[in-house]
Design an enzyme around this catalytic site. Structure first.
Site, PDB file in Angstrom:
ATOM      1  N   GLY A  64       4.589  -9.927  -2.623  1.00 48.06           N
ATOM      2  CA  GLY A  64       5.724  -9.306  -3.302  1.00 48.06           C
ATOM      3  C   GLY A  64       5.703  -7.817  -3.052  1.00 48.06           C
ATOM      4  N   GLY A  69       3.634  -7.495  -9.774  1.00 46.80           N
ATOM      5  CA  GLY A  69       2.645  -8.160 -10.616  1.00 46.80           C
ATOM      6  C   GLY A  69       1.503  -8.828  -9.869  1.00 46.80           C
ATOM      7  N   LYS A  70       1.317  -8.503  -8.596  1.00 46.63           N
ATOM      8  CA  LYS A  70       0.278  -9.165  -7.800  1.00 46.63           C
ATOM      9  C   LYS A  70      -1.106  -8.988  -8.417  1.00 46.63           C
ATOM     10  CE  LYS A  70       1.351  -6.885  -4.147  1.00 46.63           C
ATOM     11  NZ  LYS A  70       2.372  -6.065  -4.802  1.00 46.63           N
ATOM     12  N   SER A  71      -1.497  -7.758  -8.695  1.00 46.94           N
ATOM     13  CA  SER A  71      -2.841  -7.514  -9.238  1.00 46.94           C
ATOM     14  C   SER A  71      -2.992  -8.095 -10.636  1.00 46.94           C
ATOM     15  CB  SER A  71      -3.149  -6.012  -9.251  1.00 46.94           C
ATOM     16  OG  SER A  71      -3.172  -5.515  -7.931  1.00 46.94           O
ATOM     17  N   MET A  93       5.658  -3.742  -4.286  1.00 47.32           N
ATOM     18  CA  MET A  93       4.873  -3.015  -5.280  1.00 47.32           C
ATOM     19  C   MET A  93       5.514  -3.256  -6.646  1.00 47.32           C
ATOM     20  SD  MET A  93       4.301   0.583  -3.297  1.00 47.32           S
ATOM     21  CE  MET A  93       6.034   0.900  -3.469  1.00 47.32           C
ATOM     22  N   ASP A 108      -7.484  -9.425  -3.748  1.00 49.38           N
ATOM     23  CA  ASP A 108      -6.354  -8.527  -3.968  1.00 49.38           C
ATOM     24  C   ASP A 108      -6.223  -7.571  -2.786  1.00 49.38           C
ATOM     25  OD1 ASP A 108      -4.203  -7.743  -5.595  1.00 49.38           O
ATOM     26  OD2 ASP A 108      -5.345  -6.082  -6.441  1.00 49.38           O
ATOM     27  N   GLU A 109      -5.034  -7.016  -2.611  1.00 51.01           N
ATOM     28  CA  GLU A 109      -4.724  -6.096  -1.512  1.00 51.01           C
ATOM     29  C   GLU A 109      -5.055  -6.731  -0.160  1.00 51.01           C
ATOM     30  OE1 GLU A 109      -2.963  -3.716  -2.381  1.00 51.01           O
ATOM     31  OE2 GLU A 109      -3.582  -3.002  -4.346  1.00 51.01           O
ATOM     32  N   ALA A 110      -4.842  -8.036  -0.040  1.00 47.54           N
ATOM     33  CA  ALA A 110      -5.196  -8.789   1.164  1.00 47.54           C
ATOM     34  C   ALA A 110      -4.389  -8.353   2.384  1.00 47.54           C
ATOM     35  CB  ALA A 110      -5.033 -10.286   0.918  1.00 47.54           C
TER      36      ALA A 110
END
Length: 189
Positions: free
Chosen positions: A9, A14-16, A11, A85-87
């Site tokens: 998605g 809500g990924k983190s 920034m 995260d941050e993959a």
């Protein structure tokens, strides 16, 4: 059966936050897992803009994630999951290592990252995740462009002006003494 899931998605989507929630839910059920990140807002932590953060393994470009996972299995008997995260900032080979962890070690992998960079182009690792993932999940928290349309793209701003060239990865929202670099979400237009 284990799976490689790639959540993506813009920034602020809500990924983190979702990564931290998955890690919390699984670890609270006595699942053995590993939380990983790369180039995060806080060094070696997965952090949400909501203020929640957890310590994580910093995935440098030379880290072999398969070797890390295999050694955890040898030491602890099992590794049920990895939350990454941050993959989008991982190396494409590391995406392949995560797929191998799923296939060979039967561990679930939850990878989270941006789909495109500030130029609207796929990150190399993102492209590999899209090719390898068993599931591809777009996170769509209502994030809006300044014009009111749904945000679908990430923009880099230098001294308040949108730029379209430069290094692909520049961790943002800082002032380097010469230029203030920030990011914003916009619609395609």
């Amino acid at each position: 059966m284990a799976a490689l899931r790639f959540y993506f998605g813009t920034m602020g989507s809500g990924k983190s936050t979702v990564a931290l929630q998955i890690h919390h839910n699984l670890s609270s059920r006595n699942q053995r897992g590993l939380l990983c990140t790369r180039l995060s807002r806080e060094d070696s932590k997965v952090s949400s803009r909501l203020g929640v953060a957890r310590q994580a393994l910093e995935v440098e470009s030379d880290v072999d994630l398969y070797d890390v996972a295999r050694s955890i299995v040898v030491q602890r008997g099992r590794l049920d999951y990895l939350v990454c995260d941050e993959a989008c900032f991982y190396e494409p080979e590391q995406a392949e290592q995560l797929a191998r962890i799923v296939d060979d070690l039967d561990s679930d992998v939850y990878a989270f990252g941006l789909l495109t960079d500030f130029r609207g182009q796929l990150f190399p690792a993102t492209a590999r995740f899209l090719e390898l993932a068993d599931e591809r999940i777009e996170l769509r928290v209502e994030s809006r462009c300044w014009c009111g349309e749904p945000a679908t793209h990430n923009a880099r701003l230098v001294n308040g002006h949108q730029v379209y060239d430069g290094d692909t990865v520049v961790v943002g929202d800082f002032d380097d003494g010469e230029a203030e670099v920030a990011y914003d979400v916009l619609c395609r237009r």
